[in-house]
Design a protein around this motif. Structure first.
Motif, short mmCIF file in Angstrom:
data_model
loop_
_atom_site.label_atom_id
_atom_site.label_comp_id
_atom_site.label_asym_id
_atom_site.label_seq_id
_atom_site.Cartn_x
_atom_site.Cartn_y
_atom_site.Cartn_z
N GLU A 238 0.83 -1.20 0.00
CA GLU A 238 0.00 0.00 0.00
C GLU A 238 0.87 1.26 0.00
O GLU A 238 0.60 2.22 -0.72
CB GLU A 238 -0.92 -0.01 1.22
CG GLU A 238 -1.92 1.12 1.28
CD GLU A 238 -3.09 0.97 0.33
OE1 GLU A 238 -3.95 1.86 0.30
OE2 GLU A 238 -3.13 -0.03 -0.41
N ARG A 239 1.92 1.24 0.79
CA ARG A 239 2.81 2.41 0.84
C ARG A 239 3.50 2.61 -0.50
O ARG A 239 3.61 3.75 -0.99
CB ARG A 239 3.86 2.22 1.94
CG ARG A 239 4.77 3.43 2.13
CD ARG A 239 5.88 3.13 3.12
NE ARG A 239 6.80 2.12 2.59
CZ ARG A 239 7.76 2.39 1.70
NH1 ARG A 239 7.91 3.62 1.23
NH2 ARG A 239 8.55 1.42 1.27
N LEU A 240 3.96 1.52 -1.12
CA LEU A 240 4.65 1.64 -2.40
C LEU A 240 3.72 2.12 -3.51
O LEU A 240 4.14 2.85 -4.41
CB LEU A 240 5.26 0.28 -2.78
CG LEU A 240 6.43 -0.20 -1.90
CD1 LEU A 240 6.77 -1.65 -2.22
CD2 LEU A 240 7.66 0.68 -2.11
N LEU A 241 2.45 1.71 -3.46
CA LEU A 241 1.52 2.09 -4.51
C LEU A 241 0.87 3.45 -4.26
O LEU A 241 0.64 4.22 -5.20
CB LEU A 241 0.42 1.03 -4.66
CG LEU A 241 0.84 -0.33 -5.22
CD1 LEU A 241 -0.36 -1.27 -5.25
CD2 LEU A 241 1.43 -0.19 -6.62
N ARG A 242 0.55 3.74 -3.02
CA ARG A 242 -0.26 4.93 -2.72
C ARG A 242 0.51 6.05 -2.05
O ARG A 242 0.03 7.17 -1.94
CB ARG A 242 -1.46 4.53 -1.86
CG ARG A 242 -2.61 5.52 -1.89
CD ARG A 242 -3.95 4.86 -1.66
NE ARG A 242 -4.03 4.19 -0.38
CZ ARG A 242 -4.52 4.75 0.72
NH1 ARG A 242 -4.95 6.00 0.68
NH2 ARG A 242 -4.57 4.07 1.84
N GLY A 243 1.70 5.73 -1.57
CA GLY A 243 2.53 6.79 -0.98
C GLY A 243 2.07 7.26 0.38
O GLY A 243 2.37 8.38 0.77
N VAL A 244 1.32 6.41 1.13
CA VAL A 244 0.91 6.77 2.49
C VAL A 244 1.29 5.63 3.43
O VAL A 244 1.34 4.46 3.03
CB VAL A 244 -0.61 7.03 2.58
CG1 VAL A 244 -0.99 8.23 1.75
CG2 VAL A 244 -1.41 5.81 2.16
#
Length: 397
Positions: A71-77
Motif C-alpha cells: 500500500e505504501r509503495l503504490l499509494r505513498g501513504v
C-alpha cells in the motif's frame, strides 16, 4: 476466455500477497482440483521489478490490498486507513499490471486477467461509460466516459446535480474500492444538504476510512469532504431507489461471473445507502429475493443476464464481481459497478444450474481454466486469443 489446448494439466501462478486470505482460498481451490500448488509471485516483487514467470503458466492477478508495505509503495501513504492517494495508487497499480503482462508475455505465460480490462475496471468513469455504450443498464451519470469533464470541487458536484436534475447522487472516488470515499448525497433546496459516508475528517483536514457509517448534516461539511476528495478524481451518478427486503432494509446483490456465466450471488442488505458487509451490511436471503423478483413479474434469469452482459464488456478477464441494483418493486435492475477482485465470498457455493454447484468462487475459476485447457484446438483458431493478448501486452507502452 480461450486457453490453448494442452494434454498436460495447466501450471498456475498467482500474483498476490503471500499469506493473504485471497491467495489462501485460491490455493485451496487449486489443491482441491488435484493440481500442484500455484506459484505465488508477490506484489512486493512486482512493484520492485523482480517478478518472473514460467513458460505456459496461467497467471491470475489478484488484489494488492491488505499489505501495508505494498500500500505504501503504490499509494505513498503509511496509514492504510487514509483515503487520499487513490489517483497515485491507480497510476502505479495499472503500470505494475502492465509490467506483469509484459513479463508474462516474454516468458510465454498466459494471463487470466487482461491489463486493459483492469485499467477500465478501476476507473469508475471509464467502466460506467463502457457499459453504457454496450447497452447495459446503469445509473445516469454526467461523469461517464473518457470525454466527461473532471469534477474539481463541491461546486462542480452541485452544478451537475442541478443541471441534470439529480437531487440525490452518489459521489465516488474514480479509483476507489470497498466504499472508500463514497458519499450518498441528498439535497432539498438551497442550503439543505446531507450525506451518508464512512469518511472521517480530522482537524487537519485529512480523510480516513471508518467502519462506522455517519451523517454529514450541513452543506459546509459535505463540501469540505468533497473538496478534499476531488484531486483524486470523482464520479457522480444518480442515486437509484433500491428495493427492500423484510425489515425495511435496502438490498443489492454481488453476482460473480466466471468465464461469461453468472455462477454465484449474495444478497447484501443495509439500513444505510451503503450495503458493503464491512460497513454493517448483512447477507440477505437469496431465495427471498428470487421469489420477490418472480412475484413482481420479473425474471431471475433476466437479472443474471444483465450481470453477464456487464461482464461481457471485459471478455479477456476470467472473473468479475458485478454489483446489481434492484429498483423498487423488483422488476428492473441496473449495474452499479463491476469489480476486478469481486470474488471474495468465502464458503459461498454456486447457483443452481450455473455449472458451479458445490464450488466456491475460486474453485469455479479453477474449473473454468481446466475446461478451457482441455478443449481441443481447431486449426482455424490459431493464433489463439491467448497469443494475441500476449502480443498486445508485449507491445504495450
Amino acid at each position: 476466455m480461450s486457453l490453448s489446448a494442452n494434454s498436460a494439466l495447466p501450471r498456475l501462478a498467482v500474483v498476490g500477497n503471500p499469506g493473504n486470505r485471497r491467495v489462501g482460498l485460491f490455493q485451496d481451490a487449486v489443491r482441491a482440483a488435484g493440481l500442484p500448488e500455484a506459484r505465488t509471485v508477490s506484489w512486493r516483487q512486482v512493484v520492485r521489478g523482480e517478478a518472473a514467470f514460467l513458460p505456459g503458466e496461467r497467471v491470475r492477478i489478484d488484489s494488492p490490498g491488505e499489505d501495508t508495505e505494498v500500500e505504501r509503495l503504490l499509494r505513498g501513504v503509511d496509514d492504510p486507513t487514509r483515503v487520499e492517494g487513490s489517483a497515485l495508487w491507480y497510476t502505479r497499480f495499472t503500470s505494475a499490471v502492465r509490467d506483469v503482462a509484459r513479463t508474462a508475455a516474454s516468458a510465454g505465460a498466459v494471463l487470466l486477467d487482461d491489463p486493459d480490462d483492469i485499467a477500465v475496471l478501476f476507473d469508475k468513469r471509464l467502466c460506467h461509460g463502457v457499459m453504457d455504450a454496450a447497452g447495459v443498464p446503469v445509473p445516469e451519470s454526467p461523469t461517464s466516459g473518457q470525454a466527461a469533464p473532471p469534477v474539481r470541487d463541491w461546486a462542480d458536484v452541485r452544478r451537475l446535480m442541478t443541471d441534470h436534475r439529480m437531487p440525490r447522487v452518489f459521489v465516488k472516488l474514480a479509483h476507489g474500492s470497498s466504499a472508500s470515499g463514497v458519499l450518498a448525497v441528498e439535497t432539498a433546496g438551497p442550503g439543505r444538504v446531507r450525506a451518508t459516508t464512512s469518511v472521517e475528517r480530522d482537524e487537519a483536514g485529512r480523510l480516513f476510512n471508518s467502519l462506522r457509517v455517519r451523517r454529514c448534516t450541513t452543506e459546509r461539511e459535505v463540501a469540505a469532504v468533497v473538496d478534499a476528495l476531488a484531486p483524486d478524481g470523482l464520479h457522480v451518478e444518480r442515486w437509484l431507489p433500491k428495493a427492500s427486503v423484510r425489515g425495511g432494509r435496502v438490498a443489492d446483490l454481488r453476482v460473480v461471473v466466471v468465464a461469461g456465466r453468472a455462477t454465484h450471488a449474495v444478497v447484501r442488505t443495509s439500513r444505510s445507502p451503503m450495503t458493503n458487509l464491512h460497513l454493517g451490511g448483512a447477507r440477505g436471503d437469496l431465495d427471498e429475493v428470487r421469489a420477490a423478483v418472480e412475484d413482481a413479474g420479473g425474471g431471475w434469469a433476466e437479472a443474471l443476464a444483465v450481470c453477464e452482459r456487464a461482464a461481457a464488456c471485459f471478455p479477456d478477464t476470467l472473473c468479475v464481481g458485478v454489483d446489481l441494483l434492484p429498483a423498487t418493486g423488483w422488476r428492473r435492475f441496473a449495474v452499479g459497478e463491476v469489480n476486478a477482485f469481486g470474488d471474495l465470498l468465502p464458503r459461498l457455493t454456486g447457483l443452481p444450474g450455473s455449472g458451479a454447484e458445490g464450488l466456491d468462487t475460486y474453485a469455479a475459476q479453477v474449473a473454468a481454466v481446466l475446461r478451457a485447457a482441455g478443449e481441443e484446438r481447431r486449426p482455424e483458431e490459431q493464433p489463439t486469443n491467448d497469443r494475441a493478448r500476449n502480443d498486445r501486452a508485449a507491445s504495450a507502452p
